[in-house]
Design an enzyme around this catalytic site. Structure first.
Site, short mmCIF file in Angstrom:
data_model
loop_
_atom_site.label_atom_id
_atom_site.label_comp_id
_atom_site.label_asym_id
_atom_site.label_seq_id
_atom_site.Cartn_x
_atom_site.Cartn_y
_atom_site.Cartn_z
N GLU A 1 34.36 38.53 45.72
CA GLU A 1 33.93 39.86 46.19
C GLU A 1 32.46 39.89 46.57
O GLU A 1 32.06 40.54 47.53
CB GLU A 1 34.23 40.92 45.13
CG GLU A 1 35.71 41.22 44.95
CD GLU A 1 36.47 40.16 44.16
OE1 GLU A 1 35.81 39.27 43.57
OE2 GLU A 1 37.71 40.20 44.15
N HIS B 1 42.83 47.83 37.09
CA HIS B 1 43.50 48.25 38.32
C HIS B 1 43.56 49.77 38.46
O HIS B 1 44.31 50.28 39.28
CB HIS B 1 44.93 47.69 38.36
CG HIS B 1 45.02 46.20 38.51
ND1 HIS B 1 44.66 45.33 37.52
CD2 HIS B 1 45.42 45.42 39.55
CE1 HIS B 1 44.86 44.08 37.93
NE2 HIS B 1 45.32 44.11 39.16
#
Ligand SMILES: Cc1ncc(C[n+]2csc(CCOP(=O)(O)OP(=O)(O)O)c2C)c(N)n1
Ligand SMILES: [Mg+2]
Lengths: 386, 324
Positions: free
Chosen positions: B61, B130
């Protein structure tokens, strides 16, 4: 395949400690940091026959039976867990299908006192450390964020943020080193995770500090839909050399080869020679998880080519060729059936704690916000039994 | 358009429109090309625009945002997908110290027109990391714009407006509403940084964004049954906040309750409460109240129903406000 007994030095960076090579480990020593290695180290061919290295090093049939047993039970867990997910008993399941040899072959080469830092797919590792099915399933049932007590199993809780555990393992290894203990730390990660900064920081950190850690990569060729070729140009076992980490390349579907390489690397690490990285070439035979559809990104041909390299079939062939009797297989089948029933039963017995417990577990010391919010919470809800 | 789109499909259509309009727009992230993203938001884009413009990146990322900055410096307009809210943190330095500050650091010489798309929030029974709501981290950072869509029409237009912005935009997508369907209009009804008054109210106004807008509308409808006039504002923009709209509804209903999925402590609700209190002190009949998640790490899935703000907790706050 050919195995040279000459250690390859071309890629070995200056300062990589030279190892006193014993005769029996010549072959494995030669596998370190070999940039020319396209074929990973094998002891058993796909047809179950020993390779030349297998003949040279000898096949340990007792170990082979143990690893075979471990793998059959691990695969059974996968079958049951996936079925439980389909029945709505689990929110998610991540299969280790096809990767059993990489997992059991490696973990069986460590001592129970060696701390493990897994990623999230290492159920076979967890089983070898006697972690109960309920504890393995707990997280995937949505009941808790972790299933077991790392202080009991010596297996750290799963890390779902990719690669983060490799730094934790490195720090843990630094602690081991500071205490002068002869423990070794092992951390598991994937080919995809190897692209993360954290993982590469861990390699460098461990090498710079000459720390007692084994980095174990299960290169299962895929990171969800992304193939290894998108992640890297240089194979991981070669990359290791650049960091000053001893790199090994092994057939991850050959449980005995994985065990031999891990044992060799671990002995080296334990004796203070600094970190090692093992790249186990394997394949994720199922989807990434129970919610993934691998048909969207990979071919049936690729899948069937790897199905032919199934690690369990390979060891079964070896055992049968070596004359291991039907008894081993039929006993194991019975054991697997009993285990499967246990998995189903244990899964349904998992009940998560109440949210109230999270207020208790977030801080070690009393915290006014936890106190006030948990009383607000308890005014709204009855605490459910854990 | 007039056709109904699911929220995820509306973003897909918006990306498509932006890529068609400007060939410098590229889309990058993990599993977004061949797979079309884990939520299929980028489905088919690689087929239509090629893998030079729809890029499956290595799994990193910090790398995604850092290289997007380089691409933007070279004249591209990257749209980065972060696979799940909890995986944006490896890119935190690149977003907060690099992306946000480049323009000010270069005395305004360098602009970074980058969009960071983040599926956000809980309620889908996911495993840890998540389900997070992390808008406050980014809204706290000067140099970033932060927006949050709640419905397909906004999703379609806001993603295009975000891409057109010369500033970096963090674009939140309510993952549990990806499949909600609604009509999408041809033209945007408002600019990117305007809130929308979805329902007028004279007793109290609920201010929500992203996934909680639907919850707030349900709560307002329930309050209506009980004889109260409760309005709903869809914030849409978190940074900058649309202060004029907040002032307007505060003056109209005299009571404001902010609803979001993030924890309340130092959440966006705190900023809204401060803004409304500072600017409309004499209009208010009650302090601005906040309904959010408890100040805990996002819990395991089986606890999330009790963790997330729901209609009952919103009504509880409305009652508290009315009875203040
Ligand atoms: C930091 C971070 N980014 C993204 C994800 C989402 N994600 C979960 S697993 C996965 C692929 C991992 O691939 P690999 O490391 O090869 O392990 P494998 O799943 O193949 O065992 C991705 C992208 C994540 N968990 N963490
Ligand atoms: Mg992988």
């Amino acid at each position: 395949m050919t195995v040279t007994a000459e250690p390859t030095t071309t890629s070995t960076p200056e300062g990589t400690p030279s190892v006193p090579v014993t005769k029996s480990s010549d072959i494995l020593e030669a596998r370190q940091n070999d940039p020319t290695s396209t074929a990973p180290f094998q002891l058993v061919e796909e047809n179950g026959n020993p390779t030349r290295a297998g003949d040279d090093l000898g096949i340990d049939l007792e170990l082979a039976q143990q690893l075979h047993t471990d793998m059959v039970l691990a695969r059974r867990l996968d079958h049951e867990a996936l079925a439980l997910q389909r029945q709505g008993e689990l929110h998610l399941w991540v299969m280790s299908w096809g990767q059993e040899a990489a997992q059991v072959g490696s973990i069986r080469a460590f001592r129970d006192t060696d701390r493990v830092f897994p990623s999230y797919r290492e159920h076979a590792v967890a089983m070898c450390r006697k972690i109960a099915p309920a504890d393995i399933l707990r997280q995937w049932r949505g009941a808790a964020h972790s299933g077991w007590d790392p202080k009991e199993s010596n297996v750290h809780i799963n890390s779902l943020v990719l690669g983060t555990q490799t730094l934790h393992a490195t720090g843990y290894a630094a602690g081991v080193r500071l205490e002068g203990s002869d423990e070794v730390v092992v951390t598991y990660f994937g080919d995809g995770a190897a692209s993360q900064g954290d993982v590469n920081e861990a390699f460098n950190w461990a090498a710079a500090g000459s720390l007692p850690i084994v980095f174990f990569c299960q290169n299962n060729q895929w990171a969800i839909s992304t193939p290894t070729t998108t992640q890297m140009r240089t194979p991981l076992h070669v990359r290791a050399a650049g960091f000053g980490v001893a790199g090994y390349h092994v057939d991850g579907n050959d449980a005995l080869a994985v065990h031999a390489v891990t044992q060799h690397a671990t002995a080296r690490v334990r004796s203070g020679e600094g970190p090692a990285l093992i790249e186990a070439e394997t394949y994720r035979l199922a989807g990434h998880s129970s919610s993934d559809d691998p048909k969207r990104y990979r071919t049936d041909e690729e899948l069937s080519a790897w199905q032919a390299k199934d690690p369990i079939t390979r060891l079964e062939r070896l055992l049968r060729n070596a004359g291991v009797g039907e008894r081993h297989f039929s006993d194991l089948e019975g054991r697997a059936d009993t285990f499967a029933a246990e998995v189903r039963e244990q899964c349904k017995s998992i009940h998560g704690d109440d949210l109230a417990t999270v207020f208790e577990h977030t801080y070690a010391e009393p915290h006014p916000v936890m106190r006030s919010e948990s009383s607000q919470y308890l005014a709204r809800h009855d605490r459910t039994a854990g | 358009m007039g056709t109904k789109y699911a929220l995820g499909a509306a973003i897909n259509a918006g990306l498509r429109a932006a890529m068609t309009r400007d060939e410098k727009v590229i889309v990058m992230g993990e599993d977004i090309a061949t797979l079309g993203g884990v939520f299929r938001v980028t489905d088919g884009l690689a087929d239509d625009f090629g893998t030079d413009r729809v890029i499956d990146t290595p799994l990193a990322e910090s790398g995604i945002v850092g290289t997007a900055i380089g691409l933007a410096l070279r004249g591209y307009r990257p749209v980065c997908e972060i696979q799940f809210d909890g995986f944006v943190y490896p890119a935190f330095d690149q977003i907060v110290s690099q992306l946000a500050k480049m323009r000010a650091r270069s005395q305004g010489r360098l602009s970074l027109p980058i969009v960071i798309r983040i599926p956000v929030g809980g309620g889908i029974g996911a495993v840890e990391h998540h389900s997070e709501s992390n808008e406050a981290y980014f809204a706290h950072t000067a140099g970033l714009r932060v927006v949050s869509c709640s419905n397909p029409d906004d999703a379609f237009h806001m993603i295009q407006q975000a891409i057109q912005s010369d500033d970096p935009v963090v674009f939140y997508e309510p993952k549990r509403r990806y499949w909600d369907k609604a009509e999408v209009s041809d033209e945007p009804s408002r600019s990117l940084h305007e809130a929308a008054v979805l329902r007028e109210g004279t007793d109290c106004t609920l201010v929500a964004h992203g996934p909680t807008v639907t919850t707030a509308l349900d709560a307002a409808a329930a309050a209506h049954e009980d004889g109260f006039s409760v309005g709903v504002v869809d914030l849409r923009t978190i940074s900058p906040l649309d202060a004029p709209t907040l002032r307007k509804v505060a003056a109209q209903s005299h009571r404001v309750v902010v609803v979001h999925e993030a924890s309340t402590f130092l959440g966006i609700g705190a900023e809204i409460a401060a803004t409304v209190t500072e600017e409309c002190f004499y209009e208010l009949e009650a302090p601005v109240l906040r309904v959010g998640a408890y100040n805990l790490p996002y819990p395991p899935a089986h606890m999330e129903d009790r963790f997330l703000p729901n209609v009952d907790r919103i009504i509880e706050a409305v009652d508290a406000s009315l009875n203040y």
